[in-house]
Design an enzyme around this catalytic site. Structure first.
Site, PDB file in Angstrom:
ATOM      1  N   ASP A 118      13.877   6.966  10.976  1.00  0.00           N
ATOM      2  CA  ASP A 118      12.455   6.779  10.696  1.00  0.00           C
ATOM      3  C   ASP A 118      12.105   5.343  11.107  1.00  0.00           C
ATOM      4  OD1 ASP A 118      10.018   6.123   9.567  1.00  0.00           O
ATOM      5  OD2 ASP A 118      10.381   7.180   7.687  1.00  0.00           O
ATOM      6  N   PHE A 134      11.467   5.193   1.984  1.00  0.00           N
ATOM      7  CA  PHE A 134      10.082   5.662   1.953  1.00  0.00           C
ATOM      8  C   PHE A 134       9.822   6.424   3.247  1.00  0.00           C
ATOM      9  CE2 PHE A 134       5.537   5.672   2.521  1.00  0.00           C
ATOM     10  CZ  PHE A 134       5.072   5.953   1.249  1.00  0.00           C
ATOM     11  N   LYS A 191       2.401   3.779  12.541  1.00  0.00           N
ATOM     12  CA  LYS A 191       1.950   2.399  12.284  1.00  0.00           C
ATOM     13  C   LYS A 191       1.444   1.672  13.524  1.00  0.00           C
ATOM     14  CE  LYS A 191       3.767   1.472   7.771  1.00  0.00           C
ATOM     15  NZ  LYS A 191       2.657   1.085   6.935  1.00  0.00           N
TER      16      LYS A 191
HETATM   17  C1  LIG Z   1       9.295   4.004   7.038  1.00  0.00           C
HETATM   18  C2  LIG Z   1       8.030   4.742   6.781  1.00  0.00           C
HETATM   19  N1  LIG Z   1       7.975   6.047   7.012  1.00  0.00           N
HETATM   20  C3  LIG Z   1       6.852   6.746   6.827  1.00  0.00           C
HETATM   21  C4  LIG Z   1       5.706   6.149   6.355  1.00  0.00           C
HETATM   22  C5  LIG Z   1       4.446   6.944   6.157  1.00  0.00           C
HETATM   23  O1  LIG Z   1       3.535   6.646   7.160  1.00  0.00           O
HETATM   24  P1  LIG Z   1       1.992   7.052   6.985  1.00  0.00           P
HETATM   25  O2  LIG Z   1       1.450   6.210   5.881  1.00  0.00           O
HETATM   26  O3  LIG Z   1       1.392   6.762   8.321  1.00  0.00           O
HETATM   27  O4  LIG Z   1       1.958   8.496   6.658  1.00  0.00           O
HETATM   28  C6  LIG Z   1       5.714   4.774   6.090  1.00  0.00           C
HETATM   29  C7  LIG Z   1       4.518   4.099   5.567  1.00  0.00           C
HETATM   30  O5  LIG Z   1       4.558   3.030   5.025  1.00  0.00           O
HETATM   31  C8  LIG Z   1       6.909   4.059   6.306  1.00  0.00           C
HETATM   32  O6  LIG Z   1       6.975   2.742   6.073  1.00  0.00           O
END
Ligand SMILES: Cc1ncc(COP(=O)(O)O)c(C=O)c1O
Length: 414
Positions: free
Chosen positions: A241, A156, A270
């Site tokens: 990520d 994700f 986050k």
């Molecule tokens: C690993 C990861 N990357 C990116 C995102 C996206 O972040 P945002 O919701 O702040 O755009 C999330 C959100 O859950 C995530 O868990």
């Protein structure tokens, strides 16, 4: 419901309208179907430390922490103070000017990571967008125009068009087809599949060290180290990520430390400002190929969010909250594994990385467990019909963990 106690301080009056029907009236239907409640049909009005209160005065022990965001808990004094001071001093300026909180947060992030340069964003998706743009620019400059990014199935990476294309889950993509070109997906923890997917067009490999939305599935050490070697052999960038895994969550400040692997690019969001919207894309010198005009953002890195981020990161470092994540995460995992040994708990697997836990059940009972936990005064969430995710604030204590384990134990058994 949880213990009914008075929330600290004055509480707003209960919201008297039928909220699920109001939801259908005013919101785009992204979080609940028309007339149906959200995953947790309660209205939260106040928080302090590990606890939140709803508009009926019910108290909840928060074991989700805004999905890994409230790393210092709710309204921690150190964060409240930083925000209050900054909000009364300077909120926003645009990136046409320097501001001290932005410089200080940037410096702190670089001093405590292996990365050399930072670009601030407003969210995790935007941090990944920046990383993908960096990879494409880098491929254009250094790899004959290579532009593809390989990511993992079940990953994700966000909800913007490019990051949803990067996300290895057709469910999130299908309504918006055709997806932007340039992404290939391979099974996670399968080094041979990754190797086979690399072509002349590949610029980067982008991975979560631990799949979060898929239910807390850690990469194996051999896999992540193998991917790093593959990137070195083939001349590719490794993007990690760490939007969900960063900020001490896994027991080290960044998850990559636990793997003995250094990324070329790392993305964060986050927990970075403990609840204020912020993200960051960090890169090693050789990968930081943006030049003036390549990228930008109106709000990103404004003094308010950066003052919050600076306070949060400093507190994590000063209080060794990553260490607390290791200790308390170990306590929770041990308690859950003990529970797993009881046949009627129906627990198939406990996956843990510091204060980040996925509990996989043998049956599709996650919704029932989640509802029972909430009614017993504990907040968790589900990542599928059969998996519960825990991401409590990093300030969690042994007593909180024991309270959680006691409630959870009662809620998983019939
Ligand atoms: C690993 C990861 N990357 C990116 C995102 C996206 O972040 P945002 O919701 O702040 O755009 C999330 C959100 O859950 C995530 O868990």
């Amino acid at each position: 419901m949880g213990t009914s106690t008075d929330p600290p301080g004055p509480s707003p009056a209960p919201f008297r309208q039928d909220i699920p029907s109001l939801e259908g009236e005013i919101y785009m239907q992204t979080f609940a179907a028309p007339g149906a409640p959200r995953q947790n049909p309660i209205t939260l009005v106040r928080g302090e430390g590990m606890r939140v209160w709803d508009d009926q005065g019910h108290e909840y022990l928060d074991f989700l922490g805004g999905i890994a965001v409230n790393v210092l808990g709710h309204c921690p004094p150190v964060l409240v103070k930083a925000i209050q001071e900054q909000v009364a001093t300077l909120i926003h300026t645009s990136n046409l000017y320097y501001t001290v909180p932005q410089l200080e947060l940037g410096k702190l992030l670089l001093d405590h990571s292996v990365l050399d340069k930072v670009f601030f964003t407003n969210s995790g998706a935007e941090a990944n967008e920046a990383a993908i743009k960096l990879a494409r620019k880098w491929g254009r400059l250094h790899r004959n125009g290579a532009y593809e990014v390989i990511t993992a199935l079940n990953s994700f990476h966000g909800r913007t068009l490019a990051t949803v294309a990067a996300t290895g889950n057709r469910h999130y993509q299908e309504p918006f087809d055709p997806m932007p070109a340039g992404f290939t997906h391979v099974p996670f923890n399968d080094l041979e599949a990754m190797r086979a997917a690399v072509t002349d067009r590949t610029a980067a490999i982008m991975l979560e060290p631990i799949l979060g939305e898929a239910g807390v599935i850690p990469a194996t050490r051999d896999y992540l180290q193998g991917v790093r070697r593959l990137c070195d052999e083939q001349g590719l960038l490794l993007i990690l990520d760490e939007v969900q895994s960063g900020m001490g969550r896994t027991g080290t400040l960044w998850a990559y430390e636990g793997y003995g692997v250094e990324p070329d690019i790392m993305t964060l969001a986050k927990g970075l400002a403990g609840g204020l919207p912020i993200g960051a894309c960090l890169a090693k010198e050789h990968a930081a190929v943006f030049v003036p005009g390549d990228h930008g953002s109106t709000f990103a890195g404004n003094p308010l969010v950066c003052a919050a981020g600076r306070a949060v990161l400093q507190e994590i470092l000063d209080q060794d909250l990553a260490g607390n994540a290791r200790t308390m995460g170990g306590r929770i995992a041990a308690g859950l594994r003990e529970l797993q040994s009881e046949a009627d708990a129906g627990i198939k697997e406990v996956r843990a990385a510091g204060l980040w836990t996925g509990v996989e059940f043998e049956t599709e009972k996650a919704t029932d467990v989640l509802n029972r936990c909430r009614e017993a005064g504990v907040l968790v969430n589900k990542t599928s019909g059969s998996a519960i995710r825990l991401a409590p604030p990093l300030i969690v204590t042994a007593e909180d963990c024991d309270q959680f384990l006691d409630v959870f134990g009662r809620c998983v058994t019939p």
